[in-house]
Design an enzyme around this catalytic site. Structure first.
Site, PDB file in Angstrom:
ATOM      1  N   TRP A  19      -9.899  -5.475 -40.870  1.00  0.00           N
ATOM      2  CA  TRP A  19     -10.869  -4.516 -41.385  1.00  0.00           C
ATOM      3  C   TRP A  19     -10.286  -3.747 -42.571  1.00  0.00           C
ATOM      4  O   TRP A  19     -10.979  -3.483 -43.558  1.00  0.00           O
ATOM      5  CB  TRP A  19     -11.312  -3.557 -40.280  1.00  0.00           C
ATOM      6  N   GLU A  70     -13.196 -15.815 -51.728  1.00  0.00           N
ATOM      7  CA  GLU A  70     -12.929 -14.667 -52.608  1.00  0.00           C
ATOM      8  C   GLU A  70     -11.773 -13.830 -52.069  1.00  0.00           C
ATOM      9  O   GLU A  70     -10.927 -13.363 -52.827  1.00  0.00           O
ATOM     10  CB  GLU A  70     -14.183 -13.808 -52.770  1.00  0.00           C
ATOM     11  N   GLU A  77      -4.091 -13.498 -56.223  1.00  0.00           N
ATOM     12  CA  GLU A  77      -3.937 -12.682 -57.424  1.00  0.00           C
ATOM     13  C   GLU A  77      -3.011 -11.496 -57.182  1.00  0.00           C
ATOM     14  O   GLU A  77      -2.158 -11.188 -58.017  1.00  0.00           O
ATOM     15  CB  GLU A  77      -5.299 -12.191 -57.910  1.00  0.00           C
TER      16      GLU A  77
END
Length: 124
Positions: A19, A70, A77
Site C-alpha cells: 500500500w 507501470e 526508473e
C-alpha cells in the site's frame, strides 16, 4: 537473514509495504495517476460489458496489467536513478525498455477491448 515475521504478521507487513508503494507511485508519478483513473472507470465498465466470465476477466485484467507494468517501470526508473544521474547507455536502455513495456501493455489493452467490444458496438 531470515525474517521473524511469519503467518498473519508477514501478510500484514507485506500489505502495508504494498500500500505504501501504491501511494508513493500515485503521489509521485503522473502517468500512474492517469492510469489509476482509467482503471477506476474501465474496470467496472469491463465487468459490466463483458458477456461472460472470460470476457469480464480479460477486459478488467488488461487494465490492471497496465497498472502492474507501470509500477514495475517506475521501480526500474527509480533504481536506475538511485545508482547515478550520469548518462549511461545501459541506464537509458533499461528506462526505454520499461517504457516500451508500458506502451505494449496499453496496446494490448486497446486490442483486447476492441476485439471484445467490436461485435457489441458494430454488430459483427
Amino acid at each position: 537473514m531470515a525474517s521473524n515475521n511469519l503467518g498473519f504478521k508477514r501478510f500484514f507487513f507485506a500489505a502495508k509495504y504494498s500500500w505504501q508503494g501504491f501511494r508513493t507511485a500515485y503521489r509521485k508519478e503522473e502517468a500512474f495517476r492517469q492510469e489509476v483513473w482509467l482503471a477506476i472507470v474501465a474496470v467496472p465498465l469491463g465487468l459490466y460489458l463483458g458477456q461472460d466470465g472470460v470476457e469480464r476477466a480479460l477486459l478488467a485484467g488488461v487494465i490492471l496489467l497496465v497498472l502492474i507494468i507501470e509500477l514495475l517501470n517506475t521501480g526500474i526508473e527509480n533504481a536506475v536513478d538511485r545508482v547515478g544521474t550520469d548518462l549511461h547507455k545501459l541506464s537509458g536502455r533499461a528506462k526505454d525498455m520499461g517504457s516500451a513495456a508500458v506502451f505494449t501493455s496499453l496496446v494490448l489493452a486497446g486490442l483486447v477491448w476492441l476485439c471484445i467490444l467490436w461485435p457489441l458496438i458494430w454488430g459483427g
